[in-house]
Design an enzyme around this catalytic site. Structure first.
Site, PDB file in Angstrom:
ATOM      1  N   LYS A  76       0.916  -1.197   0.014  1.00  0.00           N
ATOM      2  CA  LYS A  76      -0.057   0.099  -0.016  1.00  0.00           C
ATOM      3  C   LYS A  76       0.941   1.142  -0.081  1.00  0.00           C
ATOM      4  CE  LYS A  76      -3.678   1.972   2.347  1.00  0.00           C
ATOM      5  NZ  LYS A  76      -4.772   1.941   3.797  1.00  0.00           N
ATOM      6  N   SER A 151      -9.603   2.504   2.955  1.00  0.00           N
ATOM      7  CA  SER A 151      -8.674   3.002   2.208  1.00  0.00           C
ATOM      8  C   SER A 151      -7.794   2.212   1.437  1.00  0.00           C
ATOM      9  CB  SER A 151      -7.936   4.033   3.060  1.00  0.00           C
ATOM     10  OG  SER A 151      -7.182   3.373   3.893  1.00  0.00           O
ATOM     11  N   SER A 175     -10.174  -0.057   7.151  1.00  0.00           N
ATOM     12  CA  SER A 175      -9.474   0.117   5.792  1.00  0.00           C
ATOM     13  C   SER A 175      -9.055  -1.119   5.193  1.00  0.00           C
ATOM     14  CB  SER A 175      -8.441   1.133   5.946  1.00  0.00           C
ATOM     15  OG  SER A 175      -9.226   2.526   5.777  1.00  0.00           O
TER      16      SER A 175
END
Lengths: 487, 478
Positions: A76, A151, A175
């Site tokens: 990420k 997210s 997330s």
């Protein structure tokens, strides 16, 4: 090949059926082919990946095997990576290159994995749909008109589309679990402190926790074993001993007591309810005891979260001021102009909204009414959980109230967006480990089952999840290949 | 009559090798931005890790002021934007400081007075903005960012600028005794904010205060407070009122001026730093530090007066500085000199030399054993005090030992009575007119004869013997 699990890929590598280089090349090709549409990557590190893969192959040829030798993965873009851009999904850090690796990145490198790139995400991890990214929205591989969740939307959708076998994520209010649920993959958020936060760009420090995505719980266990552990660079990381979570998953499953909070089922969509009830039936058949429990304060979770997280973010994001690194406004007239314009132009709407909310909540005269009160609610929520865990081993519920929503449908309604975290925020507020695994479909979109454990009970969660996946095949479902341009 | 109310906040740099939340060095004077690591720069993703040494130092300080050491204290974030504050917040302590409710005694106008210390808390220093390096730009040096500080906040117990200086000197002496700070004011390791207000004697309520920021010398503190007190009294006497504000002291114009309101209008939005765990201190840790505490100034003063028979005045000068007091005791160690004489030499001669050459007490170029040797020469009448002063100067400047200088330069005193007898005889013979005047009652001329002998011997004659010889010869003539 793309459908193989980590465990299977590792076997292929160990038995030298495939080289790390071949595997890397293969997944890089898939990314190039399909990601133009999905947009799950911000940066693709092809050159680095191929170079690393060659090095790993040399090691393998000398029978020097590490836990994840040759396994391709995606990070990420919230984790700092030396020499590779780390944008955090923001214009503010569009061209930022960190001089160091985050602990998670370092550990996965040391385990022999090969990073293929950095995945798209909501700006500074603030969002539940991946629509707030400066680098454009990410598509849900099950239906390109839908959001992948957020997210960590890029990390979830890249695994769902089989562009990488696994990826990392972070979870502040859901997330990891929410996008895992909406994309039909497995994702775990460990206990707060289980994984080091060093080098992970902070959103809300007391809630942020790093975790992983993969197709199966066993794969998650394999990865978690590598990234968990105390880090002297993170004072909030736990000294608790790390166990081999993968080994736990291979042991025979023993029936446990499962708690189902009534609050999570109240007013739940009928079809979602049915899918969840079916999952519960499976555990019943396996000899598990099902108990109704109450987490009465959990309904305050989103409100408390929406005070604590913005408050911490308002302070955490102060360092992006245009002075030392990151976006800097042009032709400024003075210092104040530099601050105001760099931050106004560098941050997106949602980030600015949260900074404002947080600044307000911490202001003199409001601190007690908001921040302090939210912290008290947090304690009440934690107490509810600890009380529940006296009688049950794990708590189960749907990860999200519904399946993925359409891109744009909630973009202008922040409250509706925040409510998509209603089942996930409580675990963050209480610092508990929680996981989402596929449990079925509604209208051809996946739904996730959330498993919440007591502090440091990742082993119990992963063991239950992997047993479920031995019985069901929801995790084997994959987005229609036609959609991905394959027949 | 007006009464002055003063409270002081002192920022003291703690003497650690590395910074409070990172492993970067705290050395002073390195090239700009070479001692700032990723953590000090506030890069994305970094986290602070507390340097445990600062906790030990704070405990030491807390014990020295008889304060309460918090079992649990908390680091908080003080949020504000400034270019030399890399994270946009300073990590400090707010609601739960590490030390509370202590006090120290000061001695002023023959009276002892207790000054309360409300709290002492740990925090990180900011970097430095440099405005004069480039024409149209400001520069930032982050070497100092993250240097550990202890902020010591007094009660409003101080009543005059003089008292303020005495309190500060006492505090300065204390942190040096504890070896938790070098107290170097020029390098900013010991700086002070003064809260000053005035009120009528008869008023119960305190007046409105002004805060004077960042004063970095004892003299400036005194001047700044005196200026501010006069300013406030003038305002009030003319029917105006004092406004609560932050002011800066300008040592060149010797005045205080308001800071721009922008710089002070801040809501710091304090909240507990979620990156750091509470600092938990157990009693065994406190006990251990207690057992390692050095002798503190008050105890040492008592001991100096009692065992060295020094006046309170002299003893106070010596103990005010740990290294000076050590120097005194080292010089006395061989137990061959009178303590009072040694004290006099150190207070008058050594301190004058130190002041002239701007050398601090930690780095005297004359070792105590060498001073001892010099003073023994005086005691044994090998050299005169006057010669010794000259020799001491050379020792100070050139680093030579007393006996080397005496041998090389022929500084030896003439104490041989037969040799001196001849010289005295000659002086009397050559000045027979003066001898006659002396005998007719002008006894003041005695000094003149001594002077003449000294002239003949280039000052090397032992004055005691010369006196005796002259006295004998002149009395015989009478």
């Amino acid at each position: 090949m793309y459908n193989k699990t980590l465990v299977e890929l590792r076997e292929e590598i160990v038995t030298k059926k495939v080289s790390s280089y071949e595997l890397t090349k293969y997944f890089l090709e898939r990314i190039k082919k399909f990601d133009k549409e999905i947009n799950s990557f911000i940066t693709i590190t092809e050159e680095y990946a191929l170079k690393t893969a060659k090095k790993i192959d040399q090691e393998i040829s000398k029978n020097n095997m590490r836990a994840l030798s040759g396994i391709p993965l995606a990070q990420k873009d919230i984790f700092c990576t030396e020499n590779v851009k780390t944008t955090c999904g923001s214009k503010m850090l569009e061209s930022f290159v960190s001089p160091y690796d985050a602990t998670v990145v370092k550990k996965l490198k040391n385990a022999g994995s090969v990073m293929l790139g950095k995945t798209n995400m909501d700006e500074f991890a603030m969002g539940s749909s991946n629509e707030t990214s400066f680098f454009g929205e990410v598509k849900n591989p099950w239906n390109f008109e839908y959001v992948p969740g957020g997210s960590s939307g890029g990390s979830a959708s890249s695994v769902a589309a089989r562009l990488v076998p696994c990826s990392t994520g972070t979870d502040t209010g859901g997330s990891i679990r929410q996008p895992a649920s909406l994309c039909g993959v497995s994702g775990i958020k460990p206990t707060y402190g289980r994984v080091s936060r060093y080098g992970m760009i902070a959103f809300a420090s007391s809630l942020d926790q790093a975790g992983v995505f993969a197709k199966t719980a066993k794969d998650c266990a394999l990865l978690l074993t590598e990234i968990a552990g105390y880090d002297e660079k993170d004072s909030t990381s736990a000294e608790e001993k790390v166990i081999n979570y993968f080994d736990i998953c291979t042991k025979k499953f023993k029936p446990i007591t499962i708690g189902v909070p009534e609050e999570f089922l109240d007013g739940l969509d009928n079809e979602v309810r049915k899918v969840f009830d079916d999952a519960i039936e499976i555990f019943k058949k396996e000899g598990c005891k099902i108990k109704k429990i109450n987490l009465s304060n959990s309904k305050l979770g989103v409100s408390a979260y929406q005070v604590v997280a913005p408050a911490e973010c308002s302070s955490n994001l102060s360092r992006y001021d245009g002075v030392r690194y990151g976006y800097r406004a042009k032709n400024v007239s003075d210092l104040e102009d530099l601050y105001k314009r760099s931050r106004s132009e560098g941050f997106g709407k949602e980030v600015k909204r949260r900074i404002l909310v947080g600044t307000y909540a911490l202001s003199a005269g409001y601190y007690d009414a908001y921040y302090l009160k939210a912290q008290k609610i947090r304690q009440l929520i934690t107490n509810d959980f600890l009380e529940a865990f006296k009688n049950v081993d794990l708590i189960l519920g749907p990860t999200t109230p519904d399946t993925a929503f359409k891109i744009g449908s909630k973009a202008n309604d922040p409250i509706a967006m925040y409510l998509s975290d209603v089942y996930t925020v409580s675990a963050n507020l209480a610092g508990l480990p929680a996981m989402s695994i596929p449990m079925g479909f509604k209208n051809e979109l996946p739904l996730g089952l959330q498993i919440i454990g007591s502090h440091f009970d990742e082993d119990k969660i992963l063991s239950l999840a992997s047993h479920f996946q031995e019985i069901t095949n929801w995790h084997d479902h994959q987005p229609k290949q036609k959609l991905l341009g394959l027949d | 009559m007006w009464e002055t109310i003063i409270g002081l906040e002192v920022h003291t740099q703690l003497r650690t090798k590395s910074k409070i939340f990172s492993s970067a060095s705290t050395d002073f004077g390195s090239e700009q931005n070479t001692q700032a690591c990723a953590i000090d720069l506030g890069l994305p993703g970094v986290l602070p890790v507390l340097n445990k040494d600062v906790v030990f130092m704070a405990i030491k300080f807390g014990l020295a002021i008889n304060g309460k050491i918090a079992k649990k204290s908390i680091f908080a974030r003080k949020n504000y934007f400034y270019p030399d504050l890399p994270k946009g917040y300073q990590i400090s302590q707010y609601e739960l400081p590490i030390v509370e409710s202590g006090s120290i005694n000061i001695f002023h106008k023959d009276k002892s007075k207790k000054i309360g210390i409300t709290r002492a808390h740990l925090e990180e220093d900011a970097g430095k903005s440099v405005h004069d390096l480039f024409d149209d730009k400001s520069a930032i040096d982050l070497n100092r960012a993250g240097t550990p500080l202890i902020e010591i906040v007094s009660e409003p117990d101080i009543r005059s600028a003089e008292e303020a200086v005495i309190y500060l000197k006492k505090l300065h002496s204390l942190v040096r005794y504890l070896e938790i700070s070098d107290g170097n004011m020029e390098q900013g390791s010991f700086r002070c904010d003064a809260n000053v207000s005035v009120k009528k004697n008869t008023d119960k309520k305190l007046g409105i205060r002004a805060e004077i920021k960042n004063i970095n010398s004892f003299k400036f503190v005194e001047n700044a407070i005196n200026f501010e007190v006069n300013r406030q009294i003038n305002l009030l006497e003319n029917g105006n009122s004092v406004i609560q504000e932050t002011r800066l002291y300008d040592p060149i114009k010797n005045e205080t001026r308001p800071m721009r309101s922008k710089e002070e209008a801040n809501d710091y939005r304090y909240f507990p730093d979620p990156d750091l765990l509470p600092v938990v201190i157990d009693s065994s840790m406190i006990e251990k530090i207690k057992s390692d505490m050095p002798e503190l100034p008050d105890k040492r003063l008592e001991r100096f007066i009692k065992s060295y028979k020094l006046s309170e005045y002299d003893a106070n000068i010596l103990i005010a500085d740990k290294f000076l007091a050590n120097y005194f005791e080292e010089t006395l160690k061989a137990n061959n000199l009178e303590s009072k004489i040694v004290a006099n030499w150190i207070i008058t001669e050594i301190l004058a030399l130190a002041k002239k050459s701007n050398i601090d007490t930690e780095n005297f170029p004359v070792e105590p054993n060498n001073l001892n040797e010099l003073l023994v020469f005086v005691k044994d009448d090998i050299i005169s005090s006057k010669q010794a002063k000259e020799i001491l100067q050379r020792m100070w400047l050139k680093g030579e030992k007393a006996n080397t200088i005496i041998e090389k330069e022929g500084f030896q005193q003439i104490s041989d009575s037969t040799e001196l007898d001849k010289i005295v005889e000659n002086v009397l013979k050559n000045n027979y007119k003066s001898v006659e005047e002396y005998m007719s009652g002008k006894t003041k001329l005695f000094g003149f004869f001594v002077g003449q002998v000294m002239k003949e011997t280039e000052g090397k004659a032992n004055p005691k013997i010369v006196n005796e010889l002259l006295r004998g010869k002149l009395d015989k003539k009478c």
